[in-house]
Design a protein around this motif. Structure first.
Motif, PDB file in Angstrom:
ATOM      1  N   PHE A  72       0.916  -1.197  -0.114  1.00  0.00           N
ATOM      2  CA  PHE A  72       0.051   0.084   0.107  1.00  0.00           C
ATOM      3  C   PHE A  72       0.822   1.160  -0.030  1.00  0.00           C
ATOM      4  N   ASP A  73       2.081   1.192   0.931  1.00  0.00           N
ATOM      5  CA  ASP A  73       2.938   2.223   0.779  1.00  0.00           C
ATOM      6  C   ASP A  73       3.509   2.613  -0.594  1.00  0.00           C
ATOM      7  N   ARG A  74       3.717   1.653  -1.321  1.00  0.00           N
ATOM      8  CA  ARG A  74       4.389   1.507  -2.559  1.00  0.00           C
ATOM      9  C   ARG A  74       3.261   2.009  -3.685  1.00  0.00           C
ATOM     10  N   LEU A  75       2.198   2.292  -3.528  1.00  0.00           N
ATOM     11  CA  LEU A  75       1.173   2.802  -4.372  1.00  0.00           C
ATOM     12  C   LEU A  75       1.244   4.426  -4.495  1.00  0.00           C
ATOM     13  N   SER A  76       0.815   5.027  -5.639  1.00  0.00           N
ATOM     14  CA  SER A  76       0.763   6.331  -6.127  1.00  0.00           C
ATOM     15  C   SER A  76      -0.140   6.985  -4.954  1.00  0.00           C
ATOM     16  N   ASP A  77       0.050   8.070  -4.803  1.00  0.00           N
ATOM     17  CA  ASP A  77      -0.967   8.865  -3.873  1.00  0.00           C
ATOM     18  C   ASP A  77      -2.316   9.072  -4.315  1.00  0.00           C
ATOM     19  N   GLU A  78      -2.401   9.046  -5.739  1.00  0.00           N
ATOM     20  CA  GLU A  78      -3.906   8.947  -6.065  1.00  0.00           C
ATOM     21  C   GLU A  78      -4.367   7.486  -5.918  1.00  0.00           C
ATOM     22  N   HIS A  79      -3.944   6.620  -6.091  1.00  0.00           N
ATOM     23  CA  HIS A  79      -4.261   5.136  -5.832  1.00  0.00           C
ATOM     24  C   HIS A  79      -4.584   5.074  -4.127  1.00  0.00           C
ATOM     25  N   ARG A  80      -3.682   5.341  -3.225  1.00  0.00           N
ATOM     26  CA  ARG A  80      -3.804   5.483  -2.069  1.00  0.00           C
ATOM     27  C   ARG A  80      -5.053   6.213  -1.642  1.00  0.00           C
ATOM     28  N   GLN A  81      -5.267   7.464  -2.050  1.00  0.00           N
ATOM     29  CA  GLN A  81      -6.363   8.432  -1.627  1.00  0.00           C
ATOM     30  C   GLN A  81      -7.705   7.658  -2.066  1.00  0.00           C
ATOM     31  N   ARG A 101     -12.264  16.393  -6.142  1.00  0.00           N
ATOM     32  CA  ARG A 101     -12.382  17.192  -7.255  1.00  0.00           C
ATOM     33  C   ARG A 101     -12.000  16.650  -8.776  1.00  0.00           C
ATOM     34  N   VAL A 102     -12.283  15.482  -8.774  1.00  0.00           N
ATOM     35  CA  VAL A 102     -12.100  14.805 -10.115  1.00  0.00           C
ATOM     36  C   VAL A 102     -13.642  14.052 -10.693  1.00  0.00           C
ATOM     37  N   PRO A 103     -13.591  13.713 -11.971  1.00  0.00           N
ATOM     38  CA  PRO A 103     -15.051  13.216 -12.399  1.00  0.00           C
ATOM     39  C   PRO A 103     -15.201  11.752 -11.653  1.00  0.00           C
ATOM     40  N   ILE A 104     -16.464  11.424 -11.754  1.00  0.00           N
ATOM     41  CA  ILE A 104     -16.651   9.960 -10.991  1.00  0.00           C
ATOM     42  C   ILE A 104     -16.015   8.946 -11.799  1.00  0.00           C
ATOM     43  N   GLY A 105     -16.022   9.192 -13.249  1.00  0.00           N
ATOM     44  CA  GLY A 105     -15.404   7.996 -13.951  1.00  0.00           C
ATOM     45  C   GLY A 105     -13.835   7.759 -13.795  1.00  0.00           C
ATOM     46  N   MET A 108     -13.600   6.068 -10.404  1.00  0.00           N
ATOM     47  CA  MET A 108     -13.805   4.542 -10.747  1.00  0.00           C
ATOM     48  C   MET A 108     -12.770   3.742 -11.423  1.00  0.00           C
ATOM     49  N   SER A 109     -12.080   4.494 -12.264  1.00  0.00           N
ATOM     50  CA  SER A 109     -10.877   3.910 -13.019  1.00  0.00           C
ATOM     51  C   SER A 109      -9.734   4.105 -12.140  1.00  0.00           C
ATOM     52  N   ARG A 110      -9.537   5.082 -11.188  1.00  0.00           N
ATOM     53  CA  ARG A 110      -8.438   4.913 -10.415  1.00  0.00           C
ATOM     54  C   ARG A 110      -8.493   3.831  -9.336  1.00  0.00           C
ATOM     55  N   LEU A 111      -9.959   3.669  -8.848  1.00  0.00           N
ATOM     56  CA  LEU A 111     -10.006   2.500  -7.819  1.00  0.00           C
ATOM     57  C   LEU A 111      -9.874   1.344  -8.490  1.00  0.00           C
ATOM     58  N   SER A 112     -10.131   0.868  -9.637  1.00  0.00           N
ATOM     59  CA  SER A 112      -9.769  -0.181 -10.375  1.00  0.00           C
ATOM     60  C   SER A 112      -8.148  -0.338 -10.585  1.00  0.00           C
ATOM     61  N   ARG A 113      -7.710   0.630 -11.197  1.00  0.00           N
ATOM     62  CA  ARG A 113      -6.193   0.384 -11.075  1.00  0.00           C
ATOM     63  C   ARG A 113      -5.618   0.419  -9.871  1.00  0.00           C
ATOM     64  N   ALA A 114      -5.998   0.808  -9.063  1.00  0.00           N
ATOM     65  CA  ALA A 114      -5.291   0.742  -7.543  1.00  0.00           C
ATOM     66  C   ALA A 114      -5.519  -0.638  -7.131  1.00  0.00           C
ATOM     67  N   ARG A 115      -6.556  -1.047  -7.138  1.00  0.00           N
ATOM     68  CA  ARG A 115      -7.025  -2.568  -6.523  1.00  0.00           C
ATOM     69  C   ARG A 115      -5.862  -3.678  -7.460  1.00  0.00           C
ATOM     70  N   ASP A 116      -5.931  -3.426  -8.628  1.00  0.00           N
ATOM     71  CA  ASP A 116      -5.014  -4.248  -9.438  1.00  0.00           C
ATOM     72  C   ASP A 116      -3.796  -4.224  -9.149  1.00  0.00           C
TER      73      ASP A 116
END
Length: 134
Positions: A72-81, A101-105, A108-116
């Motif tokens: 988790f610490d090695r993830l980017s800030d965007e993915h951790r957030q 302050r980003v679009p909903i899409g 959702m894409s950041r969440l998917s990429r963060a989980r992967d």
């Protein structure tokens, strides 16, 4: 909570829309939480390990969690957030979208990429290396 409300009351003049304060309050709470964890992380020193120590069976779950935390610490800030706000705080995508302050899409894409990415980082040591034979 007290720190969040104290900070909110002292900065009430900065609020643009008084109809829904939840995203603003969650942003304050989230940033205070990040600051708190960074402060705690700086205070903790990792224990020294010796090669002579015998590992008990009760240490295995602790080590697995430690691997997840390190990944988790090695993830980017965007993915951790996004993982913290959706996975831990259980906020809806629209609320996370307002907080970051980003679009909903994008949420959702950041969440998917963060989980992967988290799955890849945790599993990278467990998979055997395969060779391609022609």
């Amino acid at each position: 909570m007290q720190d969040c409300l104290e900070r909110a009351l002292t900065r009430m003049h900065q609020v643009r829309d008084l109809s829904d304060l939840r995203p603003w309050l969650f942003t304050i709470a989230y940033r205070l939480n990040i600051s708190h964890w960074r402060h705690l992380k700086s205070l903790v020193t990792p224990p020294e390990t010796s090669s002579d120590s015998i590992q008990d069976a009760t240490q295995i779950p602790h080590l697995e969690w430690k691997e997840v935390i390190n990944a988790f610490d090695r993830l980017s800030d965007e993915h951790r957030q996004v993982l913290l706000l959706v996975g831990v705080e259980d906020l809806e995508y629209a609320t996370v979208s307002d907080i970051l302050r980003v679009p909903i899409g994008t949420v959702m894409s950041r969440l998917s990429r963060a989980r992967d990415a988290l799955h890849r980082l945790v599993d990278e040591g467990e998979r055997p290396k395969l060779r391609r034979i022609k």
